[in-house]
Write a protein that holds these residues in place. Sequence first.
Motif, mmCIF file in Angstrom:
data_model
loop_
_atom_site.group_PDB
_atom_site.id
_atom_site.type_symbol
_atom_site.label_atom_id
_atom_site.label_comp_id
_atom_site.label_asym_id
_atom_site.label_seq_id
_atom_site.Cartn_x
_atom_site.Cartn_y
_atom_site.Cartn_z
ATOM 1 N N PRO A 193 0.781 -1.245 0.000
ATOM 2 C CA PRO A 193 0.000 0.000 0.000
ATOM 3 C C PRO A 193 0.810 1.291 0.000
ATOM 4 C CG PRO A 193 -0.213 -1.174 2.099
ATOM 5 C CD PRO A 193 0.437 -2.113 1.145
ATOM 6 N N LYS A 194 2.106 1.216 0.123
ATOM 7 C CA LYS A 194 2.932 2.425 0.049
ATOM 8 C C LYS A 194 3.586 2.586 -1.325
ATOM 9 C CE LYS A 194 3.953 2.340 4.995
ATOM 10 N NZ LYS A 194 4.988 2.162 6.053
ATOM 11 N N LEU A 195 3.409 1.580 -2.198
ATOM 12 C CA LEU A 195 4.075 1.587 -3.492
ATOM 13 C C LEU A 195 3.074 1.681 -4.629
ATOM 14 C CD1 LEU A 195 6.707 -1.272 -2.983
ATOM 15 C CD2 LEU A 195 6.976 1.173 -2.488
ATOM 16 N N LEU A 196 3.515 2.282 -5.723
ATOM 17 C CA LEU A 196 2.748 2.321 -6.962
ATOM 18 C C LEU A 196 3.640 1.715 -8.040
ATOM 19 C CD1 LEU A 196 0.219 3.261 -8.526
ATOM 20 C CD2 LEU A 196 1.404 5.435 -8.922
ATOM 21 N N ALA A 197 3.232 0.552 -8.574
ATOM 22 C CA ALA A 197 4.106 -0.158 -9.495
ATOM 23 C C ALA A 197 3.310 -0.866 -10.573
ATOM 24 C CB ALA A 197 4.947 -1.179 -8.724
ATOM 25 N N ASP A 198 3.925 -0.979 -11.719
ATOM 26 C CA ASP A 198 3.379 -1.802 -12.794
ATOM 27 C C ASP A 198 3.983 -3.188 -12.618
ATOM 28 O OD1 ASP A 198 2.547 -3.035 -15.103
ATOM 29 O OD2 ASP A 198 3.067 -1.361 -16.428
ATOM 30 N N SER A 199 3.397 -3.959 -11.712
ATOM 31 C CA SER A 199 3.986 -5.245 -11.348
ATOM 32 C C SER A 199 4.044 -6.204 -12.526
ATOM 33 C CB SER A 199 3.209 -5.875 -10.191
ATOM 34 O OG SER A 199 1.851 -6.051 -10.522
ATOM 35 N N LEU A 218 13.670 -7.960 1.311
ATOM 36 C CA LEU A 218 12.757 -6.887 1.697
ATOM 37 C C LEU A 218 11.537 -7.450 2.423
ATOM 38 C CD1 LEU A 218 12.192 -3.867 1.608
ATOM 39 C CD2 LEU A 218 11.176 -4.175 -0.651
ATOM 40 N N ILE A 219 11.058 -8.606 1.969
ATOM 41 C CA ILE A 219 9.944 -9.266 2.662
ATOM 42 C C ILE A 219 10.358 -9.613 4.081
ATOM 43 C CG2 ILE A 219 8.516 -11.350 2.738
ATOM 44 C CD1 ILE A 219 8.663 -11.388 -0.351
ATOM 45 N N HIS A 220 11.556 -10.175 4.219
ATOM 46 C CA HIS A 220 12.027 -10.602 5.534
ATOM 47 C C HIS A 220 12.233 -9.420 6.486
ATOM 48 C CE1 HIS A 220 14.213 -12.611 8.684
ATOM 49 N NE2 HIS A 220 15.300 -11.913 8.432
ATOM 50 N N LEU A 221 12.826 -8.340 5.984
ATOM 51 C CA LEU A 221 13.128 -7.194 6.837
ATOM 52 C C LEU A 221 11.876 -6.456 7.278
ATOM 53 C CD1 LEU A 221 16.246 -5.795 4.937
ATOM 54 C CD2 LEU A 221 16.230 -7.031 7.099
ATOM 55 N N GLY A 222 10.829 -6.481 6.459
ATOM 56 C CA GLY A 222 9.577 -5.820 6.833
ATOM 57 C C GLY A 222 9.687 -4.313 6.947
ATOM 58 N N ILE A 223 10.650 -3.701 6.262
ATOM 59 C CA ILE A 223 10.879 -2.260 6.394
ATOM 60 C C ILE A 223 9.666 -1.459 5.920
ATOM 61 C CG2 ILE A 223 12.263 -0.343 5.481
ATOM 62 C CD1 ILE A 223 14.685 -2.201 5.645
ATOM 63 N N LEU A 224 9.036 -1.889 4.830
ATOM 64 C CA LEU A 224 7.900 -1.138 4.299
ATOM 65 C C LEU A 224 6.713 -1.125 5.262
ATOM 66 C CD1 LEU A 224 7.914 -2.280 0.556
ATOM 67 C CD2 LEU A 224 8.529 -0.025 1.454
ATOM 68 N N ASP A 225 6.659 -2.068 6.174
ATOM 69 C CA ASP A 225 5.531 -2.148 7.106
ATOM 70 C C ASP A 225 5.691 -1.231 8.316
ATOM 71 O OD1 ASP A 225 4.261 -4.126 5.550
ATOM 72 O OD2 ASP A 225 5.458 -5.703 6.493
ATOM 73 N N ASP A 227 5.737 2.059 10.512
ATOM 74 C CA ASP A 227 4.918 3.279 10.430
ATOM 75 C C ASP A 227 5.721 4.485 9.964
ATOM 76 O OD1 ASP A 227 2.715 1.851 11.283
ATOM 77 O OD2 ASP A 227 2.964 2.390 13.391
ATOM 78 N N GLY A 228 6.964 4.601 10.405
ATOM 79 C CA GLY A 228 7.758 5.778 10.069
ATOM 80 C C GLY A 228 8.271 5.780 8.644
ATOM 81 N N VAL A 229 8.126 4.660 7.950
ATOM 82 C CA VAL A 229 8.599 4.577 6.562
ATOM 83 C C VAL A 229 7.449 4.995 5.651
ATOM 84 C CG1 VAL A 229 9.557 3.072 4.778
ATOM 85 C CG2 VAL A 229 10.206 2.744 7.170
ATOM 86 N N THR A 230 7.408 6.277 5.312
ATOM 87 C CA THR A 230 6.330 6.830 4.497
ATOM 88 C C THR A 230 6.795 7.006 3.056
ATOM 89 O OG1 THR A 230 6.999 9.117 4.911
ATOM 90 C CG2 THR A 230 5.488 8.099 6.507
ATOM 91 N N PRO A 231 5.884 7.115 2.111
ATOM 92 C CA PRO A 231 6.286 7.350 0.714
ATOM 93 C C PRO A 231 7.172 8.582 0.553
ATOM 94 C CG PRO A 231 4.010 6.633 0.788
ATOM 95 C CD PRO A 231 4.437 6.830 2.216
ATOM 96 N N ASP A 232 6.837 9.669 1.241
ATOM 97 C CA ASP A 232 7.661 10.877 1.122
ATOM 98 C C ASP A 232 9.064 10.652 1.684
ATOM 99 O OD1 ASP A 232 5.928 13.176 0.043
ATOM 100 O OD2 ASP A 232 4.625 12.283 1.553
ATOM 101 N N ARG A 233 9.143 9.923 2.777
ATOM 102 C CA ARG A 233 10.451 9.648 3.364
ATOM 103 C C ARG A 233 11.270 8.746 2.442
ATOM 104 N NH1 ARG A 233 11.567 7.454 9.556
ATOM 105 N NH2 ARG A 233 13.828 7.759 9.531
ATOM 106 N N ILE A 234 10.603 7.780 1.812
ATOM 107 C CA ILE A 234 11.295 6.919 0.856
ATOM 108 C C ILE A 234 11.841 7.745 -0.304
ATOM 109 C CG2 ILE A 234 10.981 5.064 -0.836
ATOM 110 C CD1 ILE A 234 8.907 3.852 1.086
#
Length: 300
Positions: A193-199, A218-225, A227-234
């Motif tokens: 839900p934080k990404l926009l992609a043509d998968s 990335l799945i294992h680290l769970g970084i995208l999940d 709260d502080g990792v927002t689209p703008d911060r990315i």
Amino acid sequence: MLDFYAVTRQGTLSFDLERIRLERPVQEDLSAQFEAQAAEFVGADCEPLPFSCQHRIERDSKEVFCVDAFQIPKYLRPALDEPAAIGELRAPFTTAAPQVKAIVGVDATNESFFFQYFERRRILDRRRVFIFNGSSFNSIEYPAVMLDEHLVASIVDNRLCFKSFHRTNQFLDLSDLYATATDVEVSEVLSHPKLLADSAAIVDSGIANRTRQQFSRLIHLGILDRDGVTPDRIRNGARKYEGLESIRVRNFNGQRLVEVPTEKRVLAKFLKFLCEELYVGDLTGDQRSTNSSRVEVPSS
């Protein structure tokens, strides 16, 4: 009797091995401690498991991840082949010393390595540590450290055993242990839900195994999940790195999402950024890649 070395890293991300010189009684005592810890670490009652990025092993658990036919890293080979050529630890355990990532006891005869994880908080501050000499307390005059009571990893008969991926990965490159993510797993990451992609376009274009490993990591680290990792911060963080300056955030269905690049080389670098494997050197300002997701434990 074991020989002892510090696994160090300073300035670059390559590891080095430096000898820790010990008085013979100390070496004998430390060897006995490491051998006892090894017997506990991979003893008869331990439960060996194949590595799984989804499974976490508690420190006091009898479980241990085991990897057979593990290739001994090049930086460790001199401890077996030419130990006399290894230099001594420079300015040991002081601010001028290289960063110590592990203490390793080596049985060169049996080609065995026993690792304790080392962090800076184990270096004793001479301003706050005092010793009792039988009549009064005195300050310590020389650098001092406290070692751990447990091993974090061992290599015996080319079999690597470890409990903590993140700690072991700070002195042994374990990136190849990650399975390559399937098309379904790649699509699941790209539909976050934080990404926009043509998968579909990304999957259909063909994804290199290294990139699939990045998706798995990335799945294992769970970084995208987090709260502080927002689209703008990315977006703001990614734009610091060459090749990622064009990363954008777009409004989609009332939400702000970070747009995932489709060009393969840019995608691979973007994934490394998301896994926190890019950084800027403090001294040179050079952009660097860590080659793995190492988590530094903050000092107390």
